[in-house]
Scaffold this motif. Structure first.
Motif, mmCIF file in Angstrom:
data_model
loop_
_atom_site.group_PDB
_atom_site.id
_atom_site.type_symbol
_atom_site.label_atom_id
_atom_site.label_comp_id
_atom_site.label_asym_id
_atom_site.label_seq_id
_atom_site.Cartn_x
_atom_site.Cartn_y
_atom_site.Cartn_z
ATOM 1 N N ALA A 311 -33.859 42.560 2.985
ATOM 2 C CA ALA A 311 -34.560 43.158 1.834
ATOM 3 C C ALA A 311 -34.322 44.667 1.789
ATOM 4 N N GLU A 312 -34.342 45.309 2.951
ATOM 5 C CA GLU A 312 -34.131 46.770 2.982
ATOM 6 C C GLU A 312 -32.695 47.124 2.595
ATOM 7 N N MET A 313 -31.736 46.317 3.022
ATOM 8 C CA MET A 313 -30.328 46.570 2.633
ATOM 9 C C MET A 313 -30.190 46.445 1.121
ATOM 10 N N LYS A 314 -30.874 45.471 0.558
ATOM 11 C CA LYS A 314 -30.838 45.288 -0.894
ATOM 12 C C LYS A 314 -31.436 46.528 -1.578
ATOM 13 N N ARG A 315 -32.557 47.007 -1.021
ATOM 14 C CA ARG A 315 -33.204 48.186 -1.588
ATOM 15 C C ARG A 315 -32.260 49.402 -1.546
ATOM 16 N N LEU A 316 -31.398 49.445 -0.512
ATOM 17 C CA LEU A 316 -30.438 50.552 -0.409
ATOM 18 C C LEU A 316 -29.257 50.387 -1.367
ATOM 19 N N GLY A 317 -29.174 49.227 -2.012
ATOM 20 C CA GLY A 317 -28.104 49.020 -2.989
ATOM 21 C C GLY A 317 -26.985 48.099 -2.520
ATOM 22 N N TYR A 318 -27.080 47.573 -1.296
ATOM 23 C CA TYR A 318 -26.039 46.662 -0.800
ATOM 24 C C TYR A 318 -26.259 45.261 -1.366
ATOM 25 N N THR A 319 -25.153 44.582 -1.662
ATOM 26 C CA THR A 319 -25.240 43.193 -2.117
ATOM 27 C C THR A 319 -24.879 42.301 -0.935
ATOM 28 N N ILE A 320 -25.849 41.538 -0.456
ATOM 29 C CA ILE A 320 -25.556 40.604 0.646
ATOM 30 C C ILE A 320 -26.018 39.231 0.209
ATOM 31 N N THR A 321 -25.080 38.326 0.000
ATOM 32 C CA THR A 321 -25.470 36.959 -0.349
ATOM 33 C C THR A 321 -25.296 36.106 0.904
ATOM 34 N N SER A 322 -26.399 35.665 1.442
ATOM 35 C CA SER A 322 -26.355 34.869 2.671
ATOM 36 C C SER A 322 -27.675 34.116 2.784
ATOM 37 N N ASP A 323 -27.615 32.898 3.323
ATOM 38 C CA ASP A 323 -28.839 32.112 3.499
ATOM 39 C C ASP A 323 -29.383 32.221 4.916
ATOM 40 N N SER A 324 -28.748 33.008 5.760
ATOM 41 C CA SER A 324 -29.019 32.906 7.194
ATOM 42 C C SER A 324 -29.118 34.302 7.826
ATOM 43 N N PRO A 325 -29.283 34.378 9.136
ATOM 44 C CA PRO A 325 -29.290 35.695 9.796
ATOM 45 C C PRO A 325 -27.900 36.337 9.931
ATOM 46 N N ILE A 326 -26.870 35.704 9.392
ATOM 47 C CA ILE A 326 -25.538 36.333 9.322
ATOM 48 C C ILE A 326 -25.509 37.111 8.006
ATOM 49 N N LEU A 327 -25.338 38.436 8.101
ATOM 50 C CA LEU A 327 -25.424 39.259 6.889
ATOM 51 C C LEU A 327 -24.106 40.030 6.715
ATOM 52 N N PRO A 328 -23.196 39.524 5.876
ATOM 53 C CA PRO A 328 -21.904 40.205 5.726
ATOM 54 C C PRO A 328 -21.944 41.313 4.671
ATOM 55 N N VAL A 329 -21.420 42.473 5.034
ATOM 56 C CA VAL A 329 -21.228 43.552 4.055
ATOM 57 C C VAL A 329 -19.739 43.519 3.710
ATOM 58 N N ILE A 330 -19.427 42.878 2.596
ATOM 59 C CA ILE A 330 -18.014 42.655 2.246
ATOM 60 C C ILE A 330 -17.499 43.889 1.513
ATOM 61 N N VAL A 331 -16.393 44.461 2.031
ATOM 62 C CA VAL A 331 -15.893 45.709 1.443
ATOM 63 C C VAL A 331 -14.489 45.568 0.859
ATOM 64 N N GLY A 332 -13.828 44.432 1.081
ATOM 65 C CA GLY A 332 -12.508 44.213 0.466
ATOM 66 C C GLY A 332 -11.372 44.417 1.438
ATOM 67 N N GLU A 333 -10.711 45.572 1.364
ATOM 68 C CA GLU A 333 -9.519 45.792 2.199
ATOM 69 C C GLU A 333 -9.885 46.054 3.657
ATOM 70 N N SER A 334 -9.000 45.601 4.526
ATOM 71 C CA SER A 334 -9.303 45.720 5.959
ATOM 72 C C SER A 334 -9.441 47.185 6.380
ATOM 73 N N GLU A 335 -8.667 48.074 5.757
ATOM 74 C CA GLU A 335 -8.735 49.489 6.125
ATOM 75 C C GLU A 335 -10.157 50.038 5.881
ATOM 76 N N ARG A 336 -10.741 49.591 4.785
ATOM 77 C CA ARG A 336 -12.093 50.030 4.432
ATOM 78 C C ARG A 336 -13.134 49.476 5.422
ATOM 79 N N ALA A 337 -12.930 48.237 5.808
ATOM 80 C CA ALA A 337 -13.855 47.626 6.783
ATOM 81 C C ALA A 337 -13.753 48.351 8.133
ATOM 82 N N GLN A 338 -12.515 48.675 8.530
ATOM 83 C CA GLN A 338 -12.326 49.390 9.812
ATOM 84 C C GLN A 338 -12.978 50.769 9.735
ATOM 85 N N LEU A 339 -12.862 51.414 8.563
ATOM 86 C CA LEU A 339 -13.449 52.749 8.403
ATOM 87 C C LEU A 339 -14.979 52.676 8.475
#
Ligand SMILES: Cc1ncc(COP(=O)(O)O)c(C=O)c1O
Length: 396
Positions: A311-339
């Protein structure tokens, strides 16, 4: 003398590693100095740990540690042989009986890992006259278990019931059809549509196998898993679970009927050709199962933490679609994820970037794993880092 890095026949490896680096797909191992927990020590520095599968904090639970120490004192350190020769100790069997009670099934068989449990189950059950139908986002251990088997292989689009039905219709000529799915998908945290899948399996007379590695210890009143959560214990033929995530130590199991267990004793190659857990591991897993059966406070705490953090991540503006305690922040390109992962570490938060081949090339992410072990203060510290980086890296 062993070959060195410059050994000329192996020199192509340097090119392959460079290619991975050029594509921002190169991974190296991170070493944790000390115990696994909500805070860990990396290079002498204490950081928050958002990447472990230690859902309930059991990796360091006193009752599990004590059980391992006592079992070592009683039995020694090794099983001494493969299960099917003379490596089955009474502690292995006690664990299997407790797991059958926990999973509400007739019998279970424990394997060295969740990975080998999938391999052992499928290899025991099917041959070239049969057909496997696997969700396109199933875990690599299912994919490899299916690949190792001679049954014909089909894949249905992720959680797409129309596609599953069409493929089941086409597969009526085979001796057995096995539909296999993750219970909780490990990279996105969504839950399989198990009631619909079970209906289709009944309609088209197919066997159903659920790999509940991320559901066990997490879903259900006492963490019995997604199958119990949906009330499907008598409609799912095989449930695979792992002892290495919520249950804190290591190992996997297949929960099914006594006949399926007997079949695996005769056919499952990881049982026939590889040594089982040392007694310490079986004992700590048994302590974990007994703890879950009697006390569900950690499962509740896990969900409290997960609901707050999401809920707090959502309040910060992140979109996380997950039904479970696994919460992925999907950013697209691998370079961006590594950064993102690197910048989080600068802020005192370890959260591993997950890139191809674990996920699709354009779906790189930082995957956050919730744990009952986090305090509210630790969760807030993690959130503060995401608040800062959300703007800095234009993620929100
Ligand atoms: C869905 C799923 N199945 C099986 C496994 C393998 O479990 P283990 O680590 O016990 O081999 C994993 C681990 O990542 C998983 O996510």
């Amino acid at each position: 003398m062993m070959p060195t890095a410059t050994h000329n026949k192996l020199s192509f490896i340097a090119d392959e590693l460079q290619a991975l680096k050029d594509q921002h797909l190169y991974q190296s191992l991170v070493t944790v100095q000390g115990p696994q927990g909500p805070e860990i020590t990396l290079d002498g520095r204490t950081v928050l740990n958002f990447s472990a599968n230690n859902y309930l904090g059991l990796c360091t639970h006193p009752a599990l540690k004590e059980a391992a120490i006592k079992a070592t004192e009683k039995y020694g350190v090794g099983a001494g042989a493969v299960r099917t020769i003379i490596g089955t100790l009474d502690i292995h069997q006690e664990l299997e009986i407790a797991l059958a009670k926990f999973k509400h099934c007739e019998a279970t068989m424990v394997f060295q890992s969740g990975f080998t449990a999938n391999a052992g189950a499928i290899n025991s059950l099917l041959n070239e006259e049969d057909y496997t139908l696997s969700d396109s986002l199933n875990h690599a251990s299912i994919i490899d278990a299916v690949r190792l088997n001679k049954a014909k292989k089909g894949v249905y689009l992720h959680s797409d019931m129309a596609d599953l039905e069409a493929k089941l219709k086409d597969a009526q000529g085979f001796r057995h059809r096995l539909v296999v799915t993750d219970g909780v998908f490990s990279m996105d945290g969504d839950v399989a549509k198990l009631p619909d899948i079970a209906d289709l399996c009944d309609q088209y007379n197919a066997l159903l196998m659920v790999d509940d590695a991320h559901g066990s210890g997490v879903f259900g009143e006492h963490g019995e898993g997604t199958v119990a959560h949906f009330g499907l214990c008598d409609r799912v033929d095989l449930v695979v679970g792992t002892l290495s995530k919520a249950l804190g130590s290591m190992g996997g199991y297949v929960a099914s009927t006594q006949a399926m267990r007997d079949l695996m004793v005769n056919r499952a190659r990881p049982l026939l050709f590889s040594t089982p857990h040392p007694p310490s591991v079986a004992a700590s897993a048994l302590a974990a199962v007994n703890l879950l059966i009697t006390d569900n406070s950690l499962v509740k705490q896990l969900w409290d933490n997960r609901n707050y953090f999401k809920a707090e991540m959502k309040r910060l503006g992140y979109t996380i679609t997950s039904d479970s305690p696994i919460l992925p922040v999907i950013v697209g390109e691998s370079e961006r994820a590594q950064l993102l992962s690197k910048r989080l570490l600068d802020e005192g938060v370890f959260a591993r970037a997950i890139v191809f081949p674990t996920v699709a090339k354009d779906k790189a992410r930082v995957r956050l794993m919730m744990s009952a072990a986090f305090t509210r203060e630790q969760l807030d510290r993690g959130l503060a880092a995401f608040a800062k980086l959300g703007k800095e890296l234009s993620l929100v």
